[in-house]
Scaffold this active site. Structure first.
Site, PDB file in Angstrom:
ATOM      1  N   ARG A 166       0.817  -1.246  -0.052  1.00  0.00           N
ATOM      2  CA  ARG A 166       0.274  -0.255  -0.324  1.00  0.00           C
ATOM      3  C   ARG A 166       0.912   1.033   0.174  1.00  0.00           C
ATOM      4  NH1 ARG A 166      -4.409   0.380   5.030  1.00  0.00           N
ATOM      5  NH2 ARG A 166      -2.209   0.556   6.027  1.00  0.00           N
ATOM      6  N   TYR A 197     -10.716 -10.226  14.076  1.00  0.00           N
ATOM      7  CA  TYR A 197      -9.672 -10.616  12.957  1.00  0.00           C
ATOM      8  C   TYR A 197      -9.883 -12.634  12.858  1.00  0.00           C
ATOM      9  CZ  TYR A 197      -5.298 -12.572  11.675  1.00  0.00           C
ATOM     10  OH  TYR A 197      -3.796 -13.602  11.125  1.00  0.00           O
ATOM     11  N   VAL A 208      -5.733  -2.787  -1.375  1.00  0.00           N
ATOM     12  CA  VAL A 208      -6.070  -3.880  -1.715  1.00  0.00           C
ATOM     13  C   VAL A 208      -8.173  -3.567  -1.203  1.00  0.00           C
ATOM     14  CG1 VAL A 208      -5.055  -5.826  -1.460  1.00  0.00           C
ATOM     15  CG2 VAL A 208      -5.975  -4.796   0.454  1.00  0.00           C
ATOM     16  N   SER A 244      -6.056 -18.608   8.900  1.00  0.00           N
ATOM     17  CA  SER A 244      -5.512 -18.418  10.595  1.00  0.00           C
ATOM     18  C   SER A 244      -6.089 -19.705  10.847  1.00  0.00           C
ATOM     19  CB  SER A 244      -5.210 -16.854  11.342  1.00  0.00           C
ATOM     20  OG  SER A 244      -5.432 -17.228  12.791  1.00  0.00           O
TER      21      SER A 244
END
Length: 315
Positions: free
Chosen positions: A70, A234, A96, A174
């Protein structure tokens, strides 16, 4: 008894880590190497940590790597480090979260390289460290980790090159996002069943689930929603990535030979990077290994699976 079981589990993990370290030292044989310097691999969030290692390891294997970031300055500097090491790495800015940035990158990639063979969706964020479970940034975390990954896949699929071995998409995920793990799983049984059932799985279901989560966070009702209790935002974002990986694998499976695209996700482990506040217990080199392994699998039509330490694990 519990302590002994825990010690045995740690011992098994350490043995597996040693096995993987040994595997990394064994070069691919000529008949396994389906790639060349003409093979194009795109890595999102490649300026540091696991993404930088993905870029370095793929380039070390002889591929051409497009490292994206980025931040233009830090991304260009990361690419320069690899270039100075003799590796074939180019840089292009990519956010993104920005549809225009994705389009500009896709146009540049098409014009300069004719497309890509491998996409590693590594770009991601996490604001929770240690035992902290702040959900202050839930909308941003979900937008980056899930919707950003989804947007990149949608934009890159039309550009993925035809080949006999198939193009590859690897999503960094994850274990925290596992539906049926012993810890941290979704408490809403109906939602868990819907996300587990490939027949009922849809983009609308996944998008709706994460949108409901964000709304409940903003309303202060998320705990009653049965969402994961550890690193909640997350975990939800990675749960969505896992579900979307399975869904896309199903949709891509109908493509004819020569145009196959294989998509998988993997957990790099608790890696010592900025995202974990450098509190992880494994180095970035090891965290990137399974992603690179998945990207380079020779002649194996593996798709829609979840991996850790080069082994399939359950969703």
């Amino acid at each position: 008894m519990g302590r002994n079981a825990n010690e045995k589990s740690k011992l098994r993990r350490e043995q597996r880590r040693q096995e993987i370290s040994l595997l990394r030292t064994i070069p691919y044989s000529d008949h396994q190497r389906w790639w060349s310097a003409e093979t194009i691999a795109v890595v999102t969030g490649g300026n540091r940590g696991i993404g930088f290692e993905h870029s370095r390891q793929l380039a070390t294997h002889g591929l051409t790597v497009i490292l994206t970031s980025r931040d233009s300055n830090v991304g260009a500097e990361a690419a320069k480090v690899l270039q100075e090491g003799g590796l074939n790495v180019a840089f292009h800015q990519l956010d993104v979260l920005d549809p225009l940035s994705i389009k500009q990158f896709a146009d540049w990639l098409q014009q300069n390289y004719g497309g890509l063979d491998i996409l590693i969706n590594n770009a991601g964020i996490n604001f929770n460290l240690g035992a902290n479970n702040s959900l202050e940034h839930a909308r941003e975390v979900v937008a980056t980790n899930y919707f950003g990954t989804k947007s990149m896949i949608e934009a890159m699929i039309p550009l993925m090159k035809a080949s006999n071995v198939g193009a590859r998409i690897v999503n960094v995920s994850s274990r925290l996002g596992r539906l049926n793990g012993r810890r941290n799983r979704v408490g809403d049984l109906t939602l868990r069943q819907q996300l587990s059932d490939l027949n009922s799985l849809s983009v609308e279901l996944i998008d709706g689930a994460v949108s409901t989560f964000v709304q409940q966070v903003e309303e202060g009702t998320w705990e009653a929603g049965g969402w994961p209790q550890m690193f909640t935002d997350y975990s939800v974002s990675k749960l969505a990535v896992n579900a979307y990986t399975r869904l896309m694998a199903r949709g891509l499976s109908d493509r004819p030979d020569g145009q196959k695209i294989y998509i998988n996700c993997y957990c790099p482990g608790w890696v010592k990077t900025a995202m974990t506040g450098y509190a992880g217990n494994i180095p970035a080199e090891e965290g990137a290994d399974t992603g690179v392994w998945l990207a380079l699998l020779p002649d194996q039509a593996i798709t829609g699976k979840f991996f850790a330490e080069r082994r399939e694990i359950s969703f």
